[in-house]
Design an enzyme around this catalytic site. Sequence first.
Site, PDB file in Angstrom:
ATOM      1  N   ASP A   1       0.714  -1.032  -0.171  1.00  0.00           N
ATOM      2  CA  ASP A   1       0.180  -0.160   0.383  1.00  0.00           C
ATOM      3  C   ASP A   1       1.196   1.509   0.192  1.00  0.00           C
ATOM      4  O   ASP A   1       2.001   1.632   0.761  1.00  0.00           O
ATOM      5  CB  ASP A   1      -0.952   0.313   1.404  1.00  0.00           C
ATOM      6  CG  ASP A   1      -1.631   0.802   1.662  1.00  0.00           C
ATOM      7  OD1 ASP A   1      -2.997   1.257   0.283  1.00  0.00           O
ATOM      8  OD2 ASP A   1      -2.476   1.569   2.478  1.00  0.00           O
TER       9      ASP A   1
ATOM     10  N   GLU B   1      14.528 -15.388  -0.005  1.00  0.00           N
ATOM     11  CA  GLU B   1      15.321 -16.309   0.918  1.00  0.00           C
ATOM     12  C   GLU B   1      13.713 -17.950   0.853  1.00  0.00           C
ATOM     13  O   GLU B   1      14.868 -18.557   1.594  1.00  0.00           O
ATOM     14  CB  GLU B   1      14.918 -15.898   2.094  1.00  0.00           C
ATOM     15  CG  GLU B   1      15.995 -15.334   2.408  1.00  0.00           C
ATOM     16  CD  GLU B   1      16.308 -14.393   4.324  1.00  0.00           C
ATOM     17  OE1 GLU B   1      15.357 -14.305   4.666  1.00  0.00           O
ATOM     18  OE2 GLU B   1      16.967 -13.295   4.639  1.00  0.00           O
TER      19      GLU B   1
END
Length: 575
Positions: A235, A284
């Site tokens: 956002d 990751e």
Amino acid sequence: MTQNLADASRPAVPAAVPAARTTAANDAARGGWWRDAVIYQVYPRSFADGNGDGMGDLPGIRARLPYLRDLGVDAVWLSPFYASPQADAGYDVADYRAVDPMFGTLLDADALIRDAHDLGLRIIVDLVPNHSSDQHEWFQRALREGPGSPLRERYHFRPGKGEDGELPPNDWESIFGGPAWTRTADPDGTPGDWYLHLFAPEQPDFNWDNPAVADEFRSILRFWLDMGVDGFRIDVAHGLVKAPGLPDLGSHDQLKLLGNDVMPFFDQDGVHAIYRSWRQILDEYPGARIGVAEAWTPTVQRTANYVRPDELHQAFNFQYLGTGWDADALREVIDVSLDSMRPVQAPTTWVLSNHDVTRHATRFANPPGLGTQIRTAGDRVLGLRRARAATLLMLALPGSAYIYQGEELGLPDVTDLPDEVRQDPSFFRQAGQDGFRDGCRVPIPWSGTEAPYGFGPNPGGPSWLPQPAEWAGLSVEVQTGDPTSTLELYRSALAVRRAQPALGAGTGVEWLPAPAGVLAFRRDAAEGSFVCTANTTGEPVLIPAPGRMLLSSAEAVETENGVELPADSTAWWAV
Ligand code: NOJ
């Protein structure tokens, strides 16, 4: 000879639901699942109400996941469902790791993510890093502890100007109207410092220069990645970093929520270091977790900065959303969008509607140039015809497309909501000009003849915004199996998109010669080629048939001289 193509009684594609595309081999072949994904936005308050309290919730969404699988989308983006006082419908987060009781529990979120994955759907959650709720623990402590509290460094607290600090620290205005600053009271009750809020006063902006803020959001990312989400919609991604010294703007018109002016609080170069650090975290995790920027920037080229190879994966293409139903303007924005994303090797995205703008069926029902906050219903028949055509055009473009819940039903905005039921904070702010977002947030009609039309479990039960009586005729139940319905058009389009690899893939289109007001482009793939024609004029246009029609938003007629494309229609062709 006259022959109806894409005859309403003849489904364009087999009714069978396409298999999910989430196999590892398929993902790899596509260069990453997100490159051509169709992503469906669920606005949790308004999608499905599992417990009958009139407010949508996570169990309601979970129960409707098979509908989304059958629709043929790849992923679901959930607007915020976190603990929140709901001053801005959940975009004011009090606890980023908790589910608001109105939406359910963390266990419900876990079950939703698992079920979605079992159905081959990915889940993207909203992340709100520009501001928290004023009820967030940090902000509450900052207020309680008063000036000098280290917690105040995590937000933008400043003394006021004027003799007694009675004037705001600078001249910035809130996007929702009124000053972007609110004065606090010190613990002893005397008037104190001011704090910055680019949106509502209940949404204090974080200070991203403070390392604790960055640490906290890295931890929040990990929390939801560990929960199994496939990505984040970020956002106000362009707002996190403010220009040093928070300089005055000088005189300026009231800011627009969806504006693209250059501002000392928007699109500052410093935001990119944040996204580079987030990309490392996303990488990751196994299975390509993605970040999607809600970034309002002056140009698509600036938007491309957010999706450089070491930053986020996608950014919303708001320039496309803001383009009217006009062939020349559309061709230009399509070219600029594709050209801007190619150098950064990111997919272009396409979006027509979301929870902040008037639905495209209503935008296109009104005269052009009214912007994205429209209060008039306009010509609904025209709006729906153009909306269907615009959707087929969007879904024929290379890249990833976003669908906002209810657009597959052809829902219009509800433009005549009484003021008493409105909840959009910008409707209530002084000089607020963009306060008509409730009209696109009215709960979805699923079935039955009585409100809330299956949104909640009980006929005659509540819904947080009232649904118009005519929505009984637009429900999922009514439209299912009707080959002329907008729902079946979306289902067919998404099935064809899966069956035709040329759709969605690639980074460019080959424009074909076409009469004025008509767009025609070709896409080639090893498996076969594809042509899309879009007639944006209000008159039928005769063209040589480009091939075998796959799908059309309106009934096209083949004559001895070619094919007549109906007014405001799009067709897909196999060539
Ligand atoms: C953009 C969101 O989409 C909108 O709904 C919200 O009001 C603002 N950001 C502030 O969070």
